[in-house]
Design a protein around this motif. Structure first.
Motif, PDB file in Angstrom:
ATOM      1  N   UNK A 135      11.214  72.383  -1.903  1.00 18.85           N
ATOM      2  CA  UNK A 135      12.086  71.259  -1.946  1.00 18.85           C
ATOM      3  C   UNK A 135      13.043  71.014  -3.009  1.00 18.85           C
ATOM      4  N   UNK A 136      12.810  70.984  -4.033  1.00 23.94           N
ATOM      5  CA  UNK A 136      13.780  71.391  -4.776  1.00 23.94           C
ATOM      6  C   UNK A 136      14.818  72.116  -5.037  1.00 23.94           C
ATOM      7  N   UNK A 137      14.801  73.176  -3.757  1.00 23.04           N
ATOM      8  CA  UNK A 137      15.735  74.098  -3.867  1.00 23.04           C
ATOM      9  C   UNK A 137      16.706  73.355  -2.318  1.00 23.04           C
ATOM     10  N   UNK A 138      15.708  72.931  -1.752  1.00 19.01           N
ATOM     11  CA  UNK A 138      16.753  71.806  -0.597  1.00 19.01           C
ATOM     12  C   UNK A 138      17.818  71.322  -1.014  1.00 19.01           C
ATOM     13  N   UNK A 139      16.937  70.126  -1.593  1.00 25.39           N
ATOM     14  CA  UNK A 139      17.515  69.160  -1.779  1.00 25.39           C
ATOM     15  C   UNK A 139      18.780  69.808  -3.223  1.00 25.39           C
ATOM     16  N   UNK A 140      19.548  71.244  -3.800  1.00 28.41           N
ATOM     17  CA  UNK A 140      20.418  71.094  -4.597  1.00 28.41           C
ATOM     18  C   UNK A 140      21.122  72.043  -3.692  1.00 28.41           C
ATOM     19  N   UNK A 141      21.018  72.629  -2.491  1.00 26.55           N
ATOM     20  CA  UNK A 141      21.575  73.190  -1.353  1.00 26.55           C
ATOM     21  C   UNK A 141      22.428  71.701  -0.584  1.00 26.55           C
ATOM     22  N   UNK A 142      21.589  70.519  -0.584  1.00 23.79           N
ATOM     23  CA  UNK A 142      22.536  69.769   0.898  1.00 23.79           C
ATOM     24  C   UNK A 142      23.363  68.975  -0.879  1.00 23.79           C
ATOM     25  N   UNK A 143      23.301  68.880  -2.082  1.00 25.20           N
ATOM     26  CA  UNK A 143      24.277  68.399  -2.674  1.00 25.20           C
ATOM     27  C   UNK A 143      25.566  68.986  -2.569  1.00 25.20           C
ATOM     28  N   UNK A 144      25.025  70.322  -1.960  1.00 24.72           N
ATOM     29  CA  UNK A 144      26.552  71.265  -2.016  1.00 24.72           C
ATOM     30  C   UNK A 144      26.408  72.835  -2.664  1.00 24.72           C
ATOM     31  N   UNK A 145      25.642  72.587  -3.605  1.00 21.17           N
ATOM     32  CA  UNK A 145      25.575  74.299  -4.600  1.00 21.17           C
ATOM     33  C   UNK A 145      25.078  75.071  -3.807  1.00 21.17           C
ATOM     34  N   UNK A 146      25.426  76.815  -3.421  1.00 17.35           N
ATOM     35  CA  UNK A 146      25.320  77.644  -3.207  1.00 17.35           C
ATOM     36  C   UNK A 146      24.172  78.018  -4.103  1.00 17.35           C
ATOM     37  N   UNK A 147      23.142  78.896  -3.662  1.00 11.87           N
ATOM     38  CA  UNK A 147      22.490  79.707  -4.151  1.00 11.87           C
ATOM     39  C   UNK A 147      22.624  79.932  -4.897  1.00 11.87           C
ATOM     40  N   UNK A 148      23.963  80.938  -4.861  1.00 10.90           N
ATOM     41  CA  UNK A 148      23.949  82.201  -5.825  1.00 10.90           C
ATOM     42  C   UNK A 148      25.400  82.003  -7.152  1.00 10.90           C
ATOM     43  N   UNK A 149      25.551  80.189  -7.236  1.00 11.90           N
ATOM     44  CA  UNK A 149      26.094  79.584  -7.984  1.00 11.90           C
ATOM     45  C   UNK A 149      25.436  78.807  -8.656  1.00 11.90           C
ATOM     46  N   UNK A 177      13.775  86.393   2.258  1.00  5.97           N
ATOM     47  CA  UNK A 177      11.927  85.701   3.460  1.00  5.97           C
ATOM     48  C   UNK A 177      12.678  84.509   2.595  1.00  5.97           C
ATOM     49  N   UNK A 178      12.385  84.105   1.160  1.00  5.33           N
ATOM     50  CA  UNK A 178      13.167  82.584   0.638  1.00  5.33           C
ATOM     51  C   UNK A 178      14.208  82.335   1.029  1.00  5.33           C
ATOM     52  N   UNK A 179      14.967  82.862   1.511  1.00  2.00           N
ATOM     53  CA  UNK A 179      16.104  82.670   2.274  1.00  2.00           C
ATOM     54  C   UNK A 179      15.641  81.634   4.070  1.00  2.00           C
ATOM     55  N   UNK A 180      15.244  82.589   4.037  1.00  2.24           N
ATOM     56  CA  UNK A 180      14.531  82.483   5.195  1.00  2.24           C
ATOM     57  C   UNK A 180      13.484  81.073   5.961  1.00  2.24           C
ATOM     58  N   UNK A 181      13.098  80.698   4.864  1.00  4.43           N
ATOM     59  CA  UNK A 181      12.044  79.998   4.895  1.00  4.43           C
ATOM     60  C   UNK A 181      13.122  78.231   4.617  1.00  4.43           C
ATOM     61  N   UNK A 229      15.888  73.083   7.046  1.00  4.95           N
ATOM     62  CA  UNK A 229      16.531  72.727   7.131  1.00  4.95           C
ATOM     63  C   UNK A 229      16.684  72.518   8.802  1.00  4.95           C
ATOM     64  N   UNK A 230      16.390  73.480   9.648  1.00  7.19           N
ATOM     65  CA  UNK A 230      16.550  73.556  10.873  1.00  7.19           C
ATOM     66  C   UNK A 230      15.689  72.431  11.375  1.00  7.19           C
ATOM     67  N   UNK A 231      14.209  72.074  10.953  1.00  7.47           N
ATOM     68  CA  UNK A 231      12.602  70.658  11.327  1.00  7.47           C
ATOM     69  C   UNK A 231      13.163  69.955  10.181  1.00  7.47           C
ATOM     70  N   UNK A 232      13.966  69.984   9.437  1.00  6.11           N
ATOM     71  CA  UNK A 232      14.598  68.724   9.154  1.00  6.11           C
ATOM     72  C   UNK A 232      15.594  67.914  10.028  1.00  6.11           C
TER      73      UNK A 232
END
Length: 231
Positions: free
Chosen positions: A135-149, A14-18, A23-26
């Motif tokens: 919001x922090x998680x979005x920034x981390x992923x946008x910086x190229x870090x996959x959530x499992x890593x 659910x967190x990944x879905x959110x 990202x889609x809306x942004x």
């Protein structure tokens, strides 16, 4: 009906879905393609604690999604003059579709949610700040870090941000090191919940009073106010 009081309210999926929806809306918003996902929905924004970013982001967000936001400070409603929380929840939820509350005590949110007919979102409490972590998680992923890593370090008091990092890491299963000053550690009950979650997700959680131990090898470092204390 679902409330959003902490990240512990949701599963990993659910967190990944959110996150993916955000990202889609942004992406749509960047090209001014505003879609009315919340057409004519009314958001009541209760502020016991003032904020620039929380107020503006929720207000603008609701407008861009086709809804309406109503700002309510403790000076504007009876809650600030001693009205029971349950009465405030009942009145507002009769006329609005969503409630976002930025409050002094997390217990206020719990009671709002208990008596509300509509979903309640935590805009900040003394225990958790989940929307900030998303919001922090979005920034981390946008910086190229996959959530499992993700290998994150939090340095600061054991406060609402530390607690929210614990919930996020323990749900998504990434590595988190939390360094706090002696005497300012995280809430033991919240840590216990994170450790239980980690048994399922595989998250690695380290709690320490040593900044160097926390940040060594981290890909993400987030900080909060910490008097030097010789570190």
């Amino acid at each position: 009906m679902r409330h959003f009081l902490t990240l512990n309210d949701f599963s990993k999926d659910e967190i990944i879905e959110i996150l993916n929806l955000a990202f889609k809306i942004k992406k749509e918003a960047k090209v001014r393609n505003f879609k009315p996902y919340l057409k004519d929905q009314k958001l009541a924004m209760i502020f016991e604690k003032s904020s620039t970013r929380t107020r503006v982001s929720f207000d603008v967000g609701m407008n861009e999604l086709g809804g309406h936001a109503l700002f309510l400070s403790s000076r504007d409603i009876q809650l600030g003059r001693g009205e029971p929380i349950k009465d405030t929840a009942r009145v507002i939820s009769r006329m609005c579709d969503l409630i976002m509350a930025r409050v002094n005590r997390h217990e206020t949110l719990i009671e709002l949610a208990e008596f509300s007919r509509v979903p309640v979102i935590n805009g900040l409490s003394d225990k958790f700040h989940p929307v900030q972590l998303m919001a922090d998680l979005m920034t981390i992923v946008e910086c190229g870090i996959e959530t499992p890593k993700i290998k994150a370090a939090y340095v600061g008091d054991g406060n609402n941000m530390a607690h929210s990092w614990l919930m996020l890491a323990s749900k998504l299963g990434f590595e988190l090191r939390v360094a706090t000053p002696v005497g300012y550690e995280v809430d033991p009950q919240i840590l216990a919940q994170a450790q239980e979650n980690a048994k399922i997700s595989g998250a690695k959680i380290l709690i320490t009073n040593d900044i160097k131990e926390a940040v060594r090898g981290a890909k993400v470092v987030t900080t909060d106010t910490w008097v030097s204390m010789g570190q």
